[in-house]
Design a protein around this motif. Structure first.
Motif, PDB file in Angstrom:
ATOM      1  N   MET A   1     -13.828 -15.043  39.340  1.00  0.00           N
ATOM      2  CA  MET A   1     -15.202 -15.437  39.499  1.00  0.00           C
ATOM      3  C   MET A   1     -16.022 -14.918  38.316  1.00  0.00           C
ATOM      4  N   ILE A   2     -16.885 -15.761  37.806  1.00  0.00           N
ATOM      5  CA  ILE A   2     -17.754 -15.407  36.684  1.00  0.00           C
ATOM      6  C   ILE A   2     -18.853 -14.464  37.170  1.00  0.00           C
ATOM      7  N   SER A   3     -19.145 -13.435  36.372  1.00  0.00           N
ATOM      8  CA  SER A   3     -20.253 -12.538  36.700  1.00  0.00           C
ATOM      9  C   SER A   3     -21.110 -12.311  35.463  1.00  0.00           C
ATOM     10  N   HIS A   4     -22.338 -11.929  35.678  1.00  0.00           N
ATOM     11  CA  HIS A   4     -23.305 -11.625  34.620  1.00  0.00           C
ATOM     12  C   HIS A   4     -23.488 -12.803  33.656  1.00  0.00           C
ATOM     13  N   PHE A   5     -23.592 -14.010  34.203  1.00  0.00           N
ATOM     14  CA  PHE A   5     -23.781 -15.208  33.380  1.00  0.00           C
ATOM     15  C   PHE A   5     -25.167 -15.174  32.743  1.00  0.00           C
ATOM     16  N   GLN A   6     -25.221 -15.367  31.437  1.00  0.00           N
ATOM     17  CA  GLN A   6     -26.484 -15.439  30.695  1.00  0.00           C
ATOM     18  C   GLN A   6     -26.451 -16.653  29.778  1.00  0.00           C
ATOM     19  N   TRP A   7     -27.609 -17.250  29.543  1.00  0.00           N
ATOM     20  CA  TRP A   7     -27.686 -18.395  28.643  1.00  0.00           C
ATOM     21  C   TRP A   7     -28.984 -18.311  27.840  1.00  0.00           C
ATOM     22  N   TYR A   8     -28.990 -19.005  26.711  1.00  0.00           N
ATOM     23  CA  TYR A   8     -30.191 -19.106  25.887  1.00  0.00           C
ATOM     24  C   TYR A   8     -30.117 -20.414  25.102  1.00  0.00           C
ATOM     25  N   GLU A   9     -31.282 -20.929  24.773  1.00  0.00           N
ATOM     26  CA  GLU A   9     -31.355 -22.181  24.027  1.00  0.00           C
ATOM     27  C   GLU A   9     -31.095 -21.914  22.548  1.00  0.00           C
ATOM     28  N   LYS A  10     -30.117 -22.612  21.986  1.00  0.00           N
ATOM     29  CA  LYS A  10     -29.818 -22.468  20.557  1.00  0.00           C
ATOM     30  C   LYS A  10     -30.516 -23.542  19.742  1.00  0.00           C
ATOM     31  N   LYS A  11     -30.469 -24.772  20.231  1.00  0.00           N
ATOM     32  CA  LYS A  11     -31.064 -25.887  19.490  1.00  0.00           C
ATOM     33  C   LYS A  11     -31.569 -26.910  20.497  1.00  0.00           C
ATOM     34  N   ASN A  12     -32.780 -27.407  20.247  1.00  0.00           N
ATOM     35  CA  ASN A  12     -33.358 -28.409  21.131  1.00  0.00           C
ATOM     36  C   ASN A  12     -34.203 -29.352  20.289  1.00  0.00           C
ATOM     37  N   ASN A  13     -33.598 -30.432  19.892  1.00  0.00           N
ATOM     38  CA  ASN A  13     -34.338 -31.443  19.154  1.00  0.00           C
ATOM     39  C   ASN A  13     -33.873 -32.826  19.598  1.00  0.00           C
ATOM     40  N   TRP A  14     -34.358 -33.863  18.964  1.00  0.00           N
ATOM     41  CA  TRP A  14     -34.043 -35.236  19.388  1.00  0.00           C
ATOM     42  C   TRP A  14     -32.560 -35.559  19.258  1.00  0.00           C
ATOM     43  N   LEU A  15     -31.912 -34.978  18.278  1.00  0.00           N
ATOM     44  CA  LEU A  15     -30.511 -35.327  18.023  1.00  0.00           C
ATOM     45  C   LEU A  15     -29.515 -34.426  18.741  1.00  0.00           C
ATOM     46  N   ARG A  16     -29.829 -33.143  18.850  1.00  0.00           N
ATOM     47  CA  ARG A  16     -28.864 -32.200  19.437  1.00  0.00           C
ATOM     48  C   ARG A  16     -29.552 -31.228  20.380  1.00  0.00           C
ATOM     49  N   LYS A  17     -28.849 -30.947  21.449  1.00  0.00           N
ATOM     50  CA  LYS A  17     -29.260 -29.878  22.354  1.00  0.00           C
ATOM     51  C   LYS A  17     -28.036 -29.020  22.580  1.00  0.00           C
ATOM     52  N   GLU A  18     -28.205 -27.722  22.431  1.00  0.00           N
ATOM     53  CA  GLU A  18     -27.089 -26.817  22.673  1.00  0.00           C
ATOM     54  C   GLU A  18     -27.602 -25.464  23.151  1.00  0.00           C
ATOM     55  N   TRP A  19     -26.781 -24.840  23.966  1.00  0.00           N
ATOM     56  CA  TRP A  19     -27.130 -23.567  24.569  1.00  0.00           C
ATOM     57  C   TRP A  19     -25.986 -22.585  24.376  1.00  0.00           C
ATOM     58  N   GLY A  20     -26.339 -21.360  24.105  1.00  0.00           N
ATOM     59  CA  GLY A  20     -25.347 -20.299  24.057  1.00  0.00           C
ATOM     60  C   GLY A  20     -25.221 -19.686  25.443  1.00  0.00           C
ATOM     61  N   PHE A  21     -24.052 -19.200  25.773  1.00  0.00           N
ATOM     62  CA  PHE A  21     -23.847 -18.565  27.064  1.00  0.00           C
ATOM     63  C   PHE A  21     -22.845 -17.431  26.912  1.00  0.00           C
ATOM     64  N   SER A  22     -22.877 -16.512  27.867  1.00  0.00           N
ATOM     65  CA  SER A  22     -21.898 -15.433  27.907  1.00  0.00           C
ATOM     66  C   SER A  22     -21.722 -14.996  29.356  1.00  0.00           C
ATOM     67  N   PHE A  23     -20.578 -14.390  29.633  1.00  0.00           N
ATOM     68  CA  PHE A  23     -20.283 -13.933  30.986  1.00  0.00           C
ATOM     69  C   PHE A  23     -19.055 -13.032  30.962  1.00  0.00           C
ATOM     70  N   TYR A  24     -18.783 -12.412  32.095  1.00  0.00           N
ATOM     71  CA  TYR A  24     -17.566 -11.629  32.288  1.00  0.00           C
ATOM     72  C   TYR A  24     -16.692 -12.331  33.310  1.00  0.00           C
ATOM     73  N   PHE A  25     -15.400 -12.310  33.067  1.00  0.00           N
ATOM     74  CA  PHE A  25     -14.428 -12.882  33.998  1.00  0.00           C
ATOM     75  C   PHE A  25     -13.235 -11.937  34.055  1.00  0.00           C
ATOM     76  N   LYS A  26     -12.987 -11.384  35.235  1.00  0.00           N
ATOM     77  CA  LYS A  26     -11.897 -10.425  35.436  1.00  0.00           C
ATOM     78  C   LYS A  26     -11.952  -9.287  34.418  1.00  0.00           C
ATOM     79  N   GLY A  27     -13.158  -8.803  34.164  1.00  0.00           N
ATOM     80  CA  GLY A  27     -13.346  -7.658  33.282  1.00  0.00           C
ATOM     81  C   GLY A  27     -13.350  -7.959  31.793  1.00  0.00           C
TER      82      GLY A  27
END
Length: 75
Positions: A1-27
């Motif tokens: 199970m995923i824990s401590h999920f975090q995300w942030y917006e990296k790019k948001n424009n007309w052509l591309r949208k992308e988000w960074g994320f991080s989490f812990y899984f089984k330590g």
């Protein structure tokens, strides 16, 4: 199970949208970039091959919940 999920917006424009994320899984710590089309690029250590499908599904669900659904109460 995923824990401590975090995300942030990296790019948001007309052509591309992308988000960074991080989490812990089984330590272990994992991070990557989630694109609007649902694809993921893993940065650093990639999750184990026998868990990648499960983890990808969980990341997709969490991104949909946090980014694409509106959770603000009506005024």
């Amino acid at each position: 199970m995923i824990s401590h999920f975090q995300w942030y917006e990296k790019k948001n424009n007309w052509l591309r949208k992308e988000w960074g994320f991080s989490f812990y899984f089984k330590g272990s710590y994992y991070n990557g970039v989630y694109f609007k089309d649902g694809s993921i690029i893993w940065e650093g250590v990639q999750p184990p091959s026998n868990e990648i499908e499960n983890i990808t599904t969980q990341v997709h669900d969490l991104v949909l919940y946090h980014i694409f659904e509106d959770h603000t109460p009506p005024v």
